[in-house]
Design a protein around this motif. Structure first.
Motif: not given
Length: 804
Positions: A634-643, A660-664, A692-697
């Motif tokens: 739940v935690g990783i999917q919620y973070i990685m679902s943000v653009p 791979q975590f764009s959807s549950f 391959c995104a970067y940033g704090f999330a």
């Protein structure tokens, strides 16, 4: 420095006062402090007799609390002239009748005095004093006319004042002194209590979790009181309060004393009791269903195991009862001197209906052994006597008494015999069916009575058939070989059907599976106290194979009955997939069941047992894993679902690097958080699953992903290995006994089940519909059972004396 004369005199006075304070007070000065009316009155009336003796005990003993009452009780127990002291109490009561009749407290004080005297005698392990106290209260106090009138008057005062009825019967039930004697496991003292009709009732704790529990007050009697909101009127007694009663009744001294008391009641005027017990000429009228110590030990162990499961905070207390009662049963079996005694011991067990259905009880060869298996008494089942009786019974014909020379032959001899059985098995089956049909057609004989007489006495029945073809299935070992051949043929059909997709074998598989299913359901229903794992496993396997084979037949004929233009023609593919799943899982379970038969081997048996045992460790760690699995999912999917921005990233062109975590969850795709996290358990790492995104999330998600890997690889996997090692160590410590226990479970099946191997057991079921027993057979059977029961009670009585 000068000291005045007045100060010297004052100091001397203080020293005199302090010395007098340090000196112990005489009992004479403390009589008024007694809380018991009868003790106080007796001491005041006979001071010259009691005070010197009490002072002597007071100087030698350190006592806290009520000193007078405690020392007085100690004097009555330790002094050899205690009968004189007891009579002084009675004299005081009779001389002050008119005054004591007005005091309702006097009855409680009399009961309190009796309690203290009995408890002191038990604690000091003074059996002679205990006998004297019991005799005095039974014959001098309660049988005296004046005392009886006073006690009735006191009881009337108690009932008028609303207090509890302290009758003689109530006093003798669950008495603390008797409970303490049982806890000390002192047979002589327990027998003394039984002699004067003291009892301990522990039935309440055995019903502690049922709606019929007397303290429950659940008058609705529903099986689901919580769901139906049937609340109790008041709370049940504390389980620890009832535990003492249960512990006392589970002691060997109590169980043996109860049996001996019942025997003495039946033959109290017979002075040759011991001689008659030795030569089995003792006859009994009582059923001894609740007095047999061996039966009670198994029942106590079973109840204690259930209570340990239901009351985990007291599990260690109840487990100690389980271990003690199991050991007692083993010790009693150890005391058998001959195999005939051991056979009689194993062939009889009361309260069988508490564990098995009536149909199964009639088939049992060794009921005691079956009860030991249900109650998981490994030491008992693995005992040398049990193993010898089982092996002898396996090789002996139940009809002719002939012995199969299996253990004395060479390996080549055994192999030739097995091969001959494979080819001649159809002939043996035809002979067995013909023999059963002839039995149904002709008048019933007295063979049932002969079988019963040989059961438990190890007697050989006269030969009835000379043909080896007719007696093949009367050997349990031959029934086992027939079952093995049938199972291998069935597996051969299964594998051939799956590999070659032969539709003609589907009916054969349905027939085999149906016959297995009926047999497994019958075995599943035999035990009413537990769910047999392998029977449940077999039922699931049979159902899957029946459904799979049935769907295969339907799909093979689908084209003939449903035209291709029909709207339901597309269901054929779904039916084929369903059939493949059912058959595939069923075949897997059927082949895996070979581990069950591996338990017969001394080489593979411990391995098969270990595999079964470690599944509990796997289940425990899997439960912990599921919590982490859900949390990180739940935690990783919620973070990685943000653009997220992929600017200036050089890795985004790699097709393997994607989020791979764009959807549950995706039903028909490999992507999705649930699937990714689950399969990473077997292939850890892979930070590219987070894109391959970067940033704090993404950095936060990578941190959680790394924590998940650490929990799985470093913590949970190592914990599982440690738990499995611990389980293996426990099994290795007792490897031989564990293997013998599980092997015996299989052996007992072929001793009790005398039907044909599948699928020919369907014929046995058909023939059983025409079998019936006459009244004459039932009378003979009952007579034989009474004879065997008498011999068994004589045996248990002798074993009890050897135990003591």
């Amino acid at each position: 420095m000068e000291v005045s004369e007045s100060s010297l005199w004052s100091r001397r006075g203080n020293n005199v006062i302090s010395e007098s304070e340090n000196q112990p007070r005489s009992i004479k000065d403390q009589i008024s402090e007694s809380e018991n009316i009868l003790i106080k009155g007796t001491l005041q009336l006979h001071q010259e007799h009691f005070v010197p003796k009490l002072d002597n005990i007071a100087r030698q003993t350190y006592i806290q609390g009520n000193k007078v009452d405690t020392i007085f009780v100690k004097l009555l127990i330790e002094d050899p002239d205690e009968n004189i002291h007891l009579n002084y109490i009675k004299d005081y009561i009779t001389e002050n009748t008119s005054e004591l009749q007005k005091q309702s407290k006097a009855l409680n004080d009399l009961r309190d005095l009796e309690d203290k005297l009995l408890l002191e005698a038990v604690e000091s392990e003074n059996s002679d004093s205990l006998q004297k106290v019991l005799n005095w209260f039974e014959n001098e106090v309660h049988e005296d006319d004046v005392m009886q009138r006073m006690i009735k008057r006191w009881i009337q005062f108690d009932s008028n004042s609303g207090s509890s009825n302290m009758s003689k019967i109530e006093f003798k039930k669950n008495n603390n002194a008797m409970i303490r004697a049982c806890e000390k496991n002192n047979f002589e003292m327990v027998l003394a209590f039984f002699k004067y009709e003291f009892t301990i009732d522990s039935t309440e704790i055995s019903q502690a979790n049922s709606n019929s529990f007397p303290l429950s007050k659940n008058t609705n009697g529903s099986r689901c009181p919580l769901l139906c909101r049937y609340f109790e009127n008041r709370n049940k007694d504390d389980i620890l309060f009832l535990y003492r009663h249960f512990q006392a009744t589970s002691k060997p001294a109590f169980m043996i004393g109860k049996l001996q008391t019942e025997i003495d009641k039946e033959h109290e005027s017979d002075y040759e009791v011991l001689d008659k017990i030795q030569d089995n000429s003792f006859t009994f009228k009582s059923s001894f269903k609740h007095e047999d110590p061996v039966t009670e030990s198994f029942n106590n162990a079973f109840v204690a195991r259930r209570l340990a499961r239901d009351h985990v905070e007291y599990a260690n207390k109840f487990k100690s009862i389980v271990n003690e009662n199991r050991k007692f049963a083993v010790d009693m079996l150890d005391l058998c001197k001959t195999t005939d005694e051991a056979a009689l011991f194993l062939s009889n067990a009361f309260k069988k209906e508490n564990y098995f259905t009536e149909t199964h009880i009639e088939k049992m060869t060794y009921p005691r052994l079956a009860v030991a298996i249900v109650t998981r008494n490994i030491e008992f089942v693995a005992h040398d006597f049990c193993q010898k009786m089982l092996r002898d019974k396996l090789m002996r014909s139940e009809e002719t008494g002939e012995i199969l020379p299996w253990n004395s032959t060479t390996f080549i001899d055994k192999a030739v015999y097995i091969i001959s059985c494979v080819f001649l098995l159809p002939v043996f089956i035809v002979c067995k069916v013909g023999k059963d049909i002839s039995k149904c057609c002709r008048p019933t004989s007295d063979s049932a009575g002969k079988d019963l007489e040989s059961n438990g006495n190890n007697e050989v029945v006269e030969t009835k058939h000379s043909s080896r073809f007719l007696t093949f299935f009367t050997f349990p070992q031959n029934r086992f070989m027939a079952q093995s051949i049938s199972s291998l043929v069935f597996l051969g059909f299964l594998i051939t059907t799956v590999l070659e997709e032969n539709i003609h074998f589907r009916l054969v598989i349905i027939t085999f599976s149906l016959s297995h299913l009926l047999r497994d359901i019958a075995r599943f229903q035999q035990s009413i106290k537990r769910i047999p794992f392998w029977e449940f496993y077999s039922i699931v396997t049979d159902v899957l194979l029946i459904f799979g084979a049935s769907l295969a037949i339907v799909t093979s004929e689908f084209d003939q009955f449903v035209p291709s233009s029909s709207s339901i023609f597309h269901l054929k593919q779904d039916l084929e997939q369903t059939e493949a799943c059912f058959t595939g899982i069923g075949v897997t379970l059927a082949i895996t069941k070979l581990f069950y038969w591996c338990q017969l081997s001394s080489w593979l048996g411990p391995l098969a047992i270990s595999i079964k045992k470690v599944f509990s460790d796997i289940l425990m760690v899997t439960t912990a894993y599921l919590l982490f699995y859900l949390a990180f999912n739940v935690g990783i999917q919620y973070i990685m679902s943000v653009p997220m921005s992929t600017k200036d990233s050089n890795n985004c062109t790699d097709p393997e690097i994607r989020n791979q975590f764009s959807s549950f969850f995706h039903l028909n795709a490999t992507e999705g958080a649930l699937k990714t996290v689950l399969w990473s358990l077997f292939d850890p790492g892979h930070p590219e699953y987070l894109g391959c995104a970067y940033g704090f999330a993404r950095t936060t998600a990578l941190t959680l992903w790394a924590a998940y890997q650490i929990v799985n690889i470093i913590i949970l996997m190592n914990l599982l290995v440690a738990l499995m090692n611990n389980t293996m160590d426990i099994i290795q410590m007792d490897k031989e006994k564990q293997w013998k226990f599980y092997r015996t479970e299989i052996w007992v099946r072929f001793l009790n089940d005398k039907e044909l191997c599948p699928p020919f057991n369907l014929l046995d079921l058909l023939l059983s519909c025409f079998k019936c027993t006459t009244d004459q057979e039932n009378k003979k059977k009952k007579k034989k059972e009474e004879k065997v029961k008498t011999k068994y009670i004589n045996l248990v009585s002798r074993l009890s004396r050897r135990y003591l």
